[in-house]
Each structure stands twice: as C-alpha cells, then as structure tokens.
Design a protein around this motif. Structure first.
Motif, mmCIF file in Angstrom:
data_model
loop_
_atom_site.group_PDB
_atom_site.id
_atom_site.type_symbol
_atom_site.label_atom_id
_atom_site.label_comp_id
_atom_site.label_asym_id
_atom_site.label_seq_id
_atom_site.Cartn_x
_atom_site.Cartn_y
_atom_site.Cartn_z
ATOM 1 N N ASN A 1 2.192 1.836 -3.417
ATOM 2 C CA ASN A 1 1.165 2.496 -4.238
ATOM 3 C C ASN A 1 1.110 3.990 -3.951
ATOM 4 O O ASN A 1 0.953 4.811 -4.868
ATOM 5 N N ALA A 2 1.237 4.359 -2.672
ATOM 6 C CA ALA A 2 1.221 5.779 -2.293
ATOM 7 C C ALA A 2 2.432 6.514 -2.872
ATOM 8 O O ALA A 2 2.315 7.648 -3.352
ATOM 9 N N VAL A 3 3.582 5.850 -2.852
ATOM 10 C CA VAL A 3 4.796 6.448 -3.422
ATOM 11 C C VAL A 3 4.605 6.657 -4.927
ATOM 12 O O VAL A 3 4.952 7.715 -5.469
ATOM 13 N N GLN A 4 4.035 5.664 -5.584
ATOM 14 C CA GLN A 4 3.802 5.801 -7.022
ATOM 15 C C GLN A 4 2.848 6.965 -7.314
ATOM 16 O O GLN A 4 3.065 7.730 -8.247
ATOM 17 N N ALA A 5 1.818 7.118 -6.492
ATOM 18 C CA ALA A 5 0.889 8.240 -6.672
ATOM 19 C C ALA A 5 1.607 9.573 -6.472
ATOM 20 O O ALA A 5 1.354 10.538 -7.200
ATOM 21 N N ASP A 6 2.532 9.618 -5.503
ATOM 22 C CA ASP A 6 3.316 10.844 -5.286
ATOM 23 C C ASP A 6 4.172 11.168 -6.502
ATOM 24 O O ASP A 6 4.294 12.331 -6.892
ATOM 25 N N GLY B 1 0.834 -1.218 0.000
ATOM 26 C CA GLY B 1 0.000 0.000 0.000
ATOM 27 C C GLY B 1 0.857 1.252 0.000
ATOM 28 O O GLY B 1 0.539 2.240 -0.662
ATOM 29 N N GLN B 2 1.964 1.194 0.737
ATOM 30 C CA GLN B 2 2.879 2.336 0.766
ATOM 31 C C GLN B 2 3.571 2.510 -0.583
ATOM 32 O O GLN B 2 3.829 3.637 -1.020
ATOM 33 N N GLU C 1 12.070 7.102 0.499
ATOM 34 C CA GLU C 1 10.940 6.242 0.870
ATOM 35 C C GLU C 1 11.064 4.876 0.193
ATOM 36 O O GLU C 1 10.795 3.836 0.811
ATOM 37 N N THR D 1 10.984 10.754 -2.321
ATOM 38 C CA THR D 1 10.485 9.519 -2.931
ATOM 39 C C THR D 1 11.578 8.453 -2.958
ATOM 40 O O THR D 1 11.332 7.287 -2.642
#
Length: 151
Positions: free
Chosen positions: A120-125, A117-118, A138, A135
C-alpha cells in the motif's frame, strides 16, 4: 524683386518648417519621408523589425521543441506508471495466493499483513510521483519476501 522672391520662398519655408523630423512613417510628412528614404532610416527600421521577428520565431520554435519533449516525457511517464501499477497488482496477487497458504500460521499471517501494508505504501508513492527505480526495486523485494513467506 526681393519682395517677390521673398513672397515666393515664404510658403516653401512655412511648408518645410511644418515637417516634424519624424522617423515614424505614420506621422512623417512628405519631406520627412524623402529624408528617411534617402538616409536609409526606413531600411534600418525594417531590418530591426525583421531581426525582432526572426528572434520571436526562434523563441517559438524553441518553445515548441520543449513542449514536444515534455509531451514525450509525459507519455513515457504514463507508460512507466501503468507498468508499475501492473506490477503492484501482480504482487498483490502473490500476497492473496500466499494468504491461503499461511492462513493457519498466525506469525506468517502477521508478516504477510505487514508486507501488504508495504505494498500500500509503494502504491501511495507511485501515485505521489515517487522515484520509479526505487519503486521497482521495492516491488521486487516485496515479491521475494512474499514468495519466501509462502514456502
């Protein structure tokens, strides 16, 4: 004789009175043009237009330099984003490999799901234009967590 002289000078006076006193070469009459040439008015106008043209050229050159810098920055950003996407794919690969190792441990599997999930959040960022250094850090942290989880 005075009438003759008056009759002779009258047309010249009428012609001279027809001069508008214009400094615009398009509307100036012959005598205006002669006066403007003699006083240097036309030279002053030419110098002013030359200065204006030089300022426009300087502004254009400056704008071209800024455009070149922006294009270079765009290319650099695109390269950095591609590199981050490659790193994200690698971390996703690590997570997929770890999934096989932790499949029998529900607690570790839950932790792996949270780490994904994290990711995915990094990819969205990244797609939203987030800070590249943050990034990368992270992604390194997530990779280390996945490696620790799979031991």
């Amino acid at each position: 004789m005075t009438r003759f002289l008056f009759a002779l000078l009258l047309p010249g006076a009428v012609i001279l009175s027809g001069c508008s006193g214009s400094t615009d070469p398009e509307t100036a009459h012959l005598f205006d043009n002669v006066r403007n040439l003699n006083t240097g008015e036309y030279d002053r106008q030419i110098a002013a237009k030359d200065a204006e043209a030089a300022a426009i050229i300087r502004n254009n050159n400056s704008a071209q330099a800024r455009i070149g810098g922006l294009q270079s920055q765009t290319a650099s950003n695109a390269q950095s984003i591609a590199s981050l996407k490659s790193q994200i794919a690698a971390v996703r690969g690590e997570a997929a490999a770890a999934r096989a190792q932790v499949a029998g441990n529900p607690e570790k599997l839950a932790q792996l799901n949270a780490l994904e999930g994290q990711i995915n959040a990094v990819q969205a960022d990244v797609e939203a234009g987030g800070d590249l250094a943050v990034t990368r850090a992270e992604l390194r942290r997530l990779s280390a967590s996945i490696r620790a989880l799979s031991r």
